[in-house]
Design a protein around this motif. Sequence first.
Motif, PDB file in Angstrom:
ATOM      1  N   PRO A   4       0.734  -1.372   0.094  1.00 57.85           N
ATOM      2  CA  PRO A   4      -0.003  -0.039  -0.066  1.00 57.85           C
ATOM      3  C   PRO A   4       0.813   1.334  -0.138  1.00 57.85           C
ATOM      4  CG  PRO A   4      -0.944  -1.499   1.553  1.00 57.85           C
ATOM      5  CD  PRO A   4       0.212  -2.399   1.040  1.00 57.85           C
ATOM      6  N   HIS A   5       1.922   1.032   0.585  1.00 61.12           N
ATOM      7  CA  HIS A   5       2.590   2.413   0.685  1.00 61.12           C
ATOM      8  C   HIS A   5       3.713   2.593  -0.554  1.00 61.12           C
ATOM      9  CE1 HIS A   5       5.424  -0.795   2.187  1.00 61.12           C
ATOM     10  NE2 HIS A   5       6.307  -0.039   1.928  1.00 61.12           N
ATOM     11  N   GLU A   6       3.775   1.754  -1.343  1.00 61.60           N
ATOM     12  CA  GLU A   6       4.890   1.724  -2.419  1.00 61.60           C
ATOM     13  C   GLU A   6       4.261   2.608  -3.618  1.00 61.60           C
ATOM     14  OE1 GLU A   6       7.467  -2.317  -2.231  1.00 61.60           O
ATOM     15  OE2 GLU A   6       5.534  -2.566  -2.956  1.00 61.60           O
ATOM     16  N   GLU A   7       5.302   3.470  -4.249  1.00 63.86           N
ATOM     17  CA  GLU A   7       5.021   4.040  -5.440  1.00 63.86           C
ATOM     18  C   GLU A   7       5.662   3.914  -6.642  1.00 63.86           C
ATOM     19  OE1 GLU A   7       5.411   8.199  -4.388  1.00 63.86           O
ATOM     20  OE2 GLU A   7       3.789   8.225  -2.890  1.00 63.86           O
ATOM     21  N   TYR A   8       6.709   2.991  -6.549  1.00 63.81           N
ATOM     22  CA  TYR A   8       7.501   2.506  -7.761  1.00 63.81           C
ATOM     23  C   TYR A   8       7.612   1.155  -7.854  1.00 63.81           C
ATOM     24  CZ  TYR A   8       9.252   7.288  -8.387  1.00 63.81           C
ATOM     25  OH  TYR A   8       9.387   8.635  -8.547  1.00 63.81           O
ATOM     26  N   ILE A   9       7.379   0.640  -9.123  1.00 61.34           N
ATOM     27  CA  ILE A   9       7.431  -1.004  -9.369  1.00 61.34           C
ATOM     28  C   ILE A   9       8.795  -1.131  -9.724  1.00 61.34           C
ATOM     29  CG2 ILE A   9       6.750  -2.728 -11.142  1.00 61.34           C
ATOM     30  CD1 ILE A   9       4.007  -1.382 -11.473  1.00 61.34           C
ATOM     31  N   ASP A  10       9.489  -2.017  -9.055  1.00 62.57           N
ATOM     32  CA  ASP A  10      10.800  -2.422  -8.886  1.00 62.57           C
ATOM     33  C   ASP A  10      10.917  -4.023  -9.670  1.00 62.57           C
ATOM     34  OD1 ASP A  10      13.417  -2.518  -8.823  1.00 62.57           O
ATOM     35  OD2 ASP A  10      13.714  -1.449  -6.929  1.00 62.57           O
ATOM     36  N   TRP A  11      11.970  -4.543  -9.783  1.00 60.87           N
ATOM     37  CA  TRP A  11      12.359  -5.712 -10.041  1.00 60.87           C
ATOM     38  C   TRP A  11      11.451  -6.886  -9.431  1.00 60.87           C
ATOM     39  CZ3 TRP A  11      15.311  -7.224 -14.619  1.00 60.87           C
ATOM     40  CH2 TRP A  11      15.961  -6.081 -15.027  1.00 60.87           C
ATOM     41  N   GLN A  12      11.570  -6.809  -8.012  1.00 58.64           N
ATOM     42  CA  GLN A  12      10.894  -7.828  -7.282  1.00 58.64           C
ATOM     43  C   GLN A  12       9.219  -7.970  -7.469  1.00 58.64           C
ATOM     44  OE1 GLN A  12      12.085  -5.012  -6.032  1.00 58.64           O
ATOM     45  NE2 GLN A  12      10.921  -4.238  -4.407  1.00 58.64           N
ATOM     46  N   HIS A  13       8.641  -6.937  -8.052  1.00 61.37           N
ATOM     47  CA  HIS A  13       7.222  -6.732  -8.369  1.00 61.37           C
ATOM     48  C   HIS A  13       6.889  -7.685  -9.577  1.00 61.37           C
ATOM     49  CE1 HIS A  13       7.705  -3.146  -5.940  1.00 61.37           C
ATOM     50  NE2 HIS A  13       7.099  -3.796  -5.161  1.00 61.37           N
ATOM     51  N   LEU A  14       7.907  -7.944 -10.317  1.00 56.56           N
ATOM     52  CA  LEU A  14       7.874  -8.619 -11.560  1.00 56.56           C
ATOM     53  C   LEU A  14       7.490 -10.283 -11.359  1.00 56.56           C
ATOM     54  CD1 LEU A  14      10.208  -6.989 -14.095  1.00 56.56           C
ATOM     55  CD2 LEU A  14       7.828  -6.405 -13.669  1.00 56.56           C
ATOM     56  N   PRO A  15       6.663 -10.764 -12.176  1.00 52.16           N
ATOM     57  CA  PRO A  15       6.536 -12.259 -12.296  1.00 52.16           C
ATOM     58  C   PRO A  15       8.141 -12.673 -12.523  1.00 52.16           C
ATOM     59  CG  PRO A  15       5.015 -11.393 -13.723  1.00 52.16           C
ATOM     60  CD  PRO A  15       5.675 -10.390 -13.376  1.00 52.16           C
TER      61      PRO A  15
END
Length: 638
Positions: free
Chosen positions: A562-573
């Motif tokens: 909920p607090h994150e505003e940036y998609i980083d590598w760990q968010h990818l499949p």
Amino acid sequence: MQTPSPASALRQARMHLLEYGDCPSGSIDERLARSWRRSLEAGLSPTDRVVDTEHASAGHLSHALACSHELLAHSRPVMEYLFEQVRHSQSMVVLADPRGMLINTLGDAGFLDKAARAALTSGASWHEQHRGTNAIGTALAEASGVEVHGSEHFLERNGFLTCAAAPIMSAGGELMGILDLSGDQRSRHPYTLGLVSTAACMIENRLIVSACRSHIRLHLHAQLEGIGTVAEGIIVLSEDGWIVGANRKGLELLHLRWPDLGATPLVRAIDVRVDELLSRHTRRPGQPTQVRLHDGRMLFVQVHAEQSALTAGPVPSTGKAIAMQPDALAGLDTGDLRWRAAAQKARRVAGKPIPLLIQGESGVGKEFFARAVHDSGPRSDGPFVAINCAAVPENLIEAELFGYAPGAFTGARREGSVGRLREAHGGTLFLDEVGDMPQGMQSRLLRVLQERQVTPLGGGRAVEVDFALICATHRNLREETDQGRFRSDLYYRINGLAVQLPPLRERSDFGILTERLLASFNPEGDIRLVPDLMAQLSRHAWPGNLRQYASVLRTASAMLEPHEEYIDWQHLPDDMQEELRALAQPAMLPAAGGLSHNLEELSRVAIRQALESSCGNISQAARRLGISRQTLYRKLNA
């Protein structure tokens, strides 16, 4: 091929080619050797007397001329200027479309008669597959300027010609056509190719200025006096300062390549922001200003921008592409010039009895485009009926399309069905993947399109229908008709206007597309990608195009805390992380003891990465590696 090879070397190389299928290494120019091999692989023989089956009919030529209207409009004045430079030299100026069909010629009367006997006339195809090595077809294959002189032509019957040709590119790197100067081989001049290349640049610049009037344009040169000349570079910017188009000189000045368009902000190349350039332009309209590149070089820049770009205030960080028209197509427009060109063409036929054929790879958004065309036209209040011809079982597609009378077959609904064609009455019928339609159905569809009447299965009276027709396919329908898998008469019936949607890996608006997708998946927050991930995603081949990319971003958005505003590598499949990291893996320096082995391994890694990033396209992978296609084939088979 800029200087003619000695006659004896050409004869020996040709004999070796015909006997062994290849030319001795170093015997002739490598581009000429590649072209001869392609000609041989196309089934041609040097002594062939070509039967002119590849000459377009009057209707087909008229269609090609309509599709190349912009190219013709901007090429004709330059062609006339070019011809004035060579008048009375037994020569002619030729313009060909991106498939190698001649669409305009201009020349000395006496030579035109001679050229006509060799099919150098409007409507004839000079693709290498049909005419062998020739300047037009070979420039098309090599995507660069070439000269073919005398017996360098693969077909002996064309040996009386000397020809120089150069490609004409759009601001987005799309091949628009080929400009050629052909003449009697006895009148060859060493500066012909340079003259043709300069003329092609003049046409390119005219096309860019015309197509990008609503964009911010930068005209660049190292010298103040170079601004406004044929030697100037031109850069096209989105509102938020991303480089979305350019001419070749502009790319050269900024050390960029075509794939960098849409993935490179201006500040990465020039040490000044776009809003500062616009501010300078407002203070001193039309006055060039000097800027510094990051490598220390200085350039003069002249800004061209519509008043709306100057009075809109600060440029927003998530700026949108400038809309060409306030309609549904404009709503999908995120700045790619090829996509925009397709939309502009589609607008012109909306509301007219001209069927639209949308071509493009799976996942490029053909149905979204079709629905936007419908919503942008006069039938927008009517139904939009979409049918995926590849998804409906073959034994049901006839009932699905044409409807059926009550009790027409076992399992039919008691009340019957009106069918999707009648449902589209007053609106638009969209046939997706029309290339997968069974052949038996093709003939029935053709009859409906001709008669504008539908007869349901099981009998009943014919019912008149009125709908706009839009079809889409990922297949090459021209090849399908040549192979007998698609009816040629149906092909010409549905191909009133064909537009090609670019694959994601070739689009120049990757950054804005990403912003829009993220905004749609995260309506309550301003979610962005970290810069290095954004850069790596923009270099990925995306075989599934927008459909695949949207799926990746949707999943990544769901993985955010909920607090994150940036998609980083760990968010990818996990599988996408592996693909991207493999693509980004830097080459390791070889240890001194195993230099030969490591070099071979590095070569294999480089080839694999080039093929992955080119989606398996051998020609594109070879260009990325800086080697010939034949060399790449040899390495793959080694």
